[in-house]
Enzyme design. Structure first.
Site, PDB file in Angstrom:
ATOM      1  N   HIS A 116      -1.729 -10.134  11.207  1.00 12.57           N
ATOM      2  CA  HIS A 116      -2.889 -10.623  11.981  1.00 12.57           C
ATOM      3  C   HIS A 116      -2.919 -12.147  12.102  1.00 12.57           C
ATOM      4  CE1 HIS A 116      -4.394  -6.607  11.995  1.00 12.57           C
ATOM      5  NE2 HIS A 116      -4.583  -6.559  10.691  1.00 12.57           N
ATOM      6  N   HIS A 152      -3.292  -1.031  11.761  1.00  7.06           N
ATOM      7  CA  HIS A 152      -3.978  -1.974  12.650  1.00  7.06           C
ATOM      8  C   HIS A 152      -3.013  -2.674  13.605  1.00  7.06           C
ATOM      9  CE1 HIS A 152      -6.380  -1.740   8.860  1.00  7.06           C
ATOM     10  NE2 HIS A 152      -7.358  -1.584   9.725  1.00  7.06           N
ATOM     11  N   ASP A 199      -1.677   2.029   5.370  1.00  2.00           N
ATOM     12  CA  ASP A 199      -3.097   2.332   5.592  1.00  2.00           C
ATOM     13  C   ASP A 199      -3.298   3.429   6.635  1.00  2.00           C
ATOM     14  OD1 ASP A 199      -2.071   0.438   7.345  1.00  2.00           O
ATOM     15  OD2 ASP A 199      -3.729  -0.987   7.115  1.00  2.00           O
ATOM     16  N   ASP A 217       1.825  -0.397  10.717  1.00  4.27           N
ATOM     17  CA  ASP A 217       0.543  -0.540  10.014  1.00  4.27           C
ATOM     18  C   ASP A 217      -0.549   0.132  10.854  1.00  4.27           C
ATOM     19  OD1 ASP A 217      -0.858  -2.514   7.775  1.00  4.27           O
ATOM     20  OD2 ASP A 217      -2.110  -2.297   9.562  1.00  4.27           O
TER      21      ASP A 217
HETATM   22  C1  OKP Z   1      -5.259  -5.810   7.465  1.00  6.92           C
HETATM   23  B1  OKP Z   1      -3.916  -5.046   7.662  1.00  6.92           B
HETATM   24  C2  OKP Z   1     -13.198  -2.878   5.661  1.00  6.92           C
HETATM   25  C3  OKP Z   1     -13.010  -3.514   7.033  1.00  6.92           C
HETATM   26  C4  OKP Z   1     -11.605  -4.028   7.158  1.00  6.92           C
HETATM   27  C5  OKP Z   1     -10.220  -5.716   8.197  1.00  6.92           C
HETATM   28  C6  OKP Z   1      -8.933  -4.956   8.171  1.00  6.92           C
HETATM   29  C7  OKP Z   1      -7.731  -5.845   7.955  1.00  6.92           C
HETATM   30  C8  OKP Z   1      -6.469  -5.030   7.836  1.00  6.92           C
HETATM   31  N1  OKP Z   1     -14.356  -3.325   4.956  1.00  6.92           N
HETATM   32  N2  OKP Z   1     -11.368  -4.847   8.307  1.00  6.92           N
HETATM   33  O1  OKP Z   1      -3.592  -4.791   8.991  1.00  6.92           O
HETATM   34  O2  OKP Z   1      -3.798  -3.871   6.886  1.00  6.92           O
HETATM   35 ZN    ZN Z   2      -3.606  -2.594   8.381  1.00  6.03          ZN
END
Ligand code: OKP
Ligand code: ZN
Length: 316
Positions: free
Chosen positions: A137, A173, A260, A171
């Protein structure tokens, strides 16, 4: 098991107590214990872990603006031990808290990625860079979503000096920072599978119409998938992207590897199972390219190690 697995203990220097959303404090999901889980499982499975070499800032400067690097370094150093700081500039969201050790940990994570990239240039076929904090990110001049420096982009850019690169981001995200880094470049293909950004972080990017710009058109690919995506649905989508990458025929492959997507992930959205990661590894191995694995997310601390080992059994 990859011949070379790179890991720095300095990641523990980055240990913010909380993340903040809508004024509410939550425990920081990107916990240092994530690495312990993966490292322990790898050693158990017979893997050998080595520390990174140090690389100059010149590689970092190809992806990040000097003012942003200076800010991270100086602001980290200015903090007291145990004092968290929640930046409101050089940041895209509320998910990148800083502590005294943030710069040092993030800088070591870059060296882990670059040591992995150098090993690939030295002729290794499969290398695992156990990066923490993650990176996909992080933008040219902004931290975002637990990420400070974009490890995968810095490594891919380093490899691109010697030939074309595909970055496959699995990932959960969308890797908004990696997309940004290569958006106008035809020599680095970015392909990401991720949860629909209309409903999940990072919300503003990761849609199918983001296809690249100028010479980069056709070299950026986004595959948003619905909440609840299963092994077989994921597998179908991944096959499509593997085919696209095979036609691009890169010299090197970089995988932004997040766990994740796991069904029990505490901030997750998909339903992928432990045995599926082995299959995912096998499909990626099928591309037959020198492959650098860069650790991104994955927050089910207890199961992370076995998910990583399952993937490694497939990608070998
Ligand atoms: C980073 B990576 C949870 C909300 C999470 C941010 C996610 C960041 C992910 N309280 N929001 O891509 O694994
Ligand atoms: Zn992620």
């Amino acid at each position: 098991m990859p011949e070379r697995i790179i890991y720095s203990e300095d990641h523990v220097l980055h240990n913010p107590p909380f993340e903040i959303y809508d004024g509410v404090k939550d425990p920081y999901a990107e916990d240092p214990a994530r690495m312990t889980s993966i490292v322990d499982a790898i050693i158990q499975a017979g893997g050998v872990i080595e520390p990174p070499q140090q690389f100059p800032d010149s590689n970092l400067l190809r992806v990040h603006h000097p003012a942003y690097i200076d800010f991270l370094r100086q602001r980290s150093a200015s903090l007291k031990e145990g004092e968290p700081f929640y930046p409101s500039y050089f940041i895209l969201d509320t998910y990148a808290p800083m502590v005294k050790g943030t710069y040092d940990a993030a800088r070591a994570s870059v060296d882990v990625a670059l040591t992995g990239a150098q090993a690939i240039l030295d002729g290794e076929n499969l290398v695992y860079a156990l990066c923490r904090p993650p990176g996909h990110h992080a933008q040219n001049r902004a931290m975002s979503g637990y990420c400070y420096f974009n490890n995968a982009s810095i490594a891919a850019d380093f490899l691109s000096e010697k030939g074309s690169v595909a970055v496959l981001d699995v990932d959960l995200h969308h890797g908004n920072g990696t997309q940004e880094a290569f958006y106008e470049r035809p020599d680095v293909l970015y392909s990401s599978l991720h949860v629909d950004p209309a409903v999940k972080f990072p919300y503003s990017t990761g849609f199918t119409d983001e296809i690249g710009k100028r010479e980069g058109i056709g070299f950026n690919r986004n595959t948003p998938l619905a909440i609840g995506t299963t092994d077989s649905e994921y597998s179908d989508a991944l096959s499509g992207e593997i085919e696209y990458i095979a036609r691009f025929d890169p010299k090197f492959l970089v995988v932004s590897l997040g766990f994740d997507t796991y069904d029990k992930d505490p901030i997750g959205a998909f339903r992928l199972t432990e045995p599926y990661y082995r299959q995912m590894g096998e499909v990626i191995r099928g591309l037959g390219k020198p492959t650098l694995l860069i650790q991104e997310g994955g927050y089910h601390v207890e199961d992370l190690g076995k998910l990583a080992v399952s993937f490694l059994e497939g990608v070998r």
